[in-house]
Scaffold this active site. Structure first.
Site, PDB file in Angstrom:
ATOM      1  N   ARG A   1       0.834  -1.214   0.000  1.00 54.05           N
ATOM      2  CA  ARG A   1       0.000   0.000   0.000  1.00 54.05           C
ATOM      3  C   ARG A   1       0.864   1.257   0.000  1.00 54.05           C
ATOM      4  O   ARG A   1       0.527   2.256  -0.650  1.00 54.05           O
ATOM      5  CB  ARG A   1      -0.919  -0.022   1.220  1.00 54.05           C
TER       6      ARG A   1
ATOM      7  N   ASN B   1      -3.442   9.205   3.761  1.00 49.03           N
ATOM      8  CA  ASN B   1      -2.220   8.511   4.182  1.00 49.03           C
ATOM      9  C   ASN B   1      -2.130   8.293   5.683  1.00 49.03           C
ATOM     10  O   ASN B   1      -1.175   7.677   6.159  1.00 49.03           O
ATOM     11  CB  ASN B   1      -0.992   9.284   3.713  1.00 49.03           C
TER      12      ASN B   1
ATOM     13  N   HIS C   1       0.575   4.347  -2.690  1.00 52.26           N
ATOM     14  CA  HIS C   1       0.314   5.730  -2.291  1.00 52.26           C
ATOM     15  C   HIS C   1       1.471   6.655  -2.672  1.00 52.26           C
ATOM     16  O   HIS C   1       1.253   7.859  -2.861  1.00 52.26           O
ATOM     17  CB  HIS C   1       0.046   5.800  -0.787  1.00 52.26           C
TER      18      HIS C   1
ATOM     19  N   HIS D   1      -5.962  -5.725  -2.950  1.00 54.43           N
ATOM     20  CA  HIS D   1      -6.806  -5.850  -1.761  1.00 54.43           C
ATOM     21  C   HIS D   1      -7.020  -7.308  -1.355  1.00 54.43           C
ATOM     22  O   HIS D   1      -7.756  -7.576  -0.406  1.00 54.43           O
ATOM     23  CB  HIS D   1      -8.168  -5.191  -2.004  1.00 54.43           C
TER      24      HIS D   1
END
Length: 356
Positions: free
Chosen positions: A77, A109, A81, A210
């Protein structure tokens, strides 16, 4: 007892990844069958200057994940990001300054795992100790994300290297504008990611990340309260309500209800059974533009793995800095002080030259 189960689970996963290593490993010195790489990156960038780079990262993460398999999702992740905001330049790792808050503190975040930043810094220290300060934090983050996939049972793939670390972090507005919220529908997903060069298949494939990880209740309880989302399976909804009894509950749940710690195609099976956690997940199956892609991934794991690799390599090259751009940070959270001094000196030299 819990730690013993995690350890045993990890060992099984590691054996699993080794058994299927040859089936899913994609490698070619020329990148045959893979997306083209941008100028300045290379499949073999550190083969001579830091030949142990990838083994240092892989071996360390094997130990990290053995202790806590949940850290794999955190590292994956973090890479997402970083890349979607201002490109894969390590800017998400920078601390704030007097000039403003960092990307870390932007709302999207704030749920990034603090341990993920520590793990990247630890990897940087180990790599720089072995090879000197020649490998960027952004390259290390890209390798860590790949190994997070591999060491949880997913496909192995080559990572083009040669990124330089960015000198500045993005504003909070830019961060919010470039990260898609879990409440977004498929139209928003497709529109936002199309601006970055991703098609519908890429979007659905990247969403497959995911398949590992957890989420706080607040990211999806709008689908439960005050009214339940009609696209959600009732039994699934009832289970979620037990974990998140109120809209503002701060508990966490697994994103993939079937195999939460294994990188596989079960996330798409979840969607096909109306058990997707976020609106941005479930709507991929509801929307006719992406429903067929979800189904193809849910029924054929190899198809998903192949498309995921392509999308990840594309994502890992978004707006990268290379060559003389950026810097190689001595610490991932701070811009190099030496570079700042050089900028000041150069500025003074230009001012004096103009004066005389």
């Amino acid at each position: 007892m819990a730690s013993t189960c995690v350890s045993s689970s990890f060992k099984l996963l590691f054996v699993y990844s080794l058994l299927f290593f040859s089936q899913y490993f994609i490698v070619s010195s020329k990148g045959q069958g893979l997306p083209p790489i941008v100028k300045g990156l290379s499949w073999t960038f550190f083969d001579s200057s830091c030949p142990k780079l990838q083994s240092i990262v892989r071996k360390r993460l094997e130990k990290v994940f053995k202790d806590d398999i949940g850290q794999a999702a955190g590292l994956l992740r973090l890479h997402f990001h970083d890349c979607f905001v201002q490109g894969c330049d390590g800017s998400v790792m920078l601390d704030g300054s007097a000039g403003g808050p960092s990307e870390k503190t932007a709302i999207p975040n704030q749920t990034l795992r603090k341990e993920s930043f520590k793990i990247i810094e630890d990897l940087r220290e180990r790599v720089h100790k072995e090879c000197g300060r020649i490998v960027s934090c952004s390259d290390i983050a890209a390798l860590a994300a790949r190994d997070a996939v591999v060491l949880t049972g997913g496909p192995n793939y080559v990572v083009p290297l040669g990124r330089r670390d960015g000198l500045n972090f993005a504003t909070e507005t830019a961060t919010i504008d470039n990260l898609v919220a879990p409440t977004a529908n498929t139209t928003t997903l497709l529109t936002r990611l199309a601006t970055k060069g991703f098609d519908a298949t890429d979007v659905v494939a990247l969403s497959g990340a995911h398949t590992i990880g957890i989420s706080h209740c607040g990211s999806f309880t709008e689908r439960l309260y005050p009214n339940q989302d009609s696209t959600m399976d009732q039994t699934f909804a009832n289970n979620l309500k037990r974990s998140c009894p109120k809209a503002d509950s701060n508990n966490t749940v697994n994103i993939d209800v079937r195999t939460p710690n294994i990188f596989d195609n079960k996330y798409y099976v979840d969607l096909m059974n109306r058990q997707g956690l976020f609106t941005s997940d479930q709507d991929l199956f509801t929307d006719q533009r992406t429903r067929g892609i979800v189904t193809s991934f849910g029924t054929d794991q190899k198809v998903f793995f192949d498309k995921f690799v392509i999308a990840m390599i594309k994502m890992g090259q978004l707006n990268v800095s290379t060559g003389g751009q950026g810097e190689i940070r001595a610490k991932c959270s701070v811009r190099n002080k030496k570079k700042l001094l050089v900028d000041v000196v150069e500025g003074l030299e230009k001012t004096l030259a103009a004066a005389f």
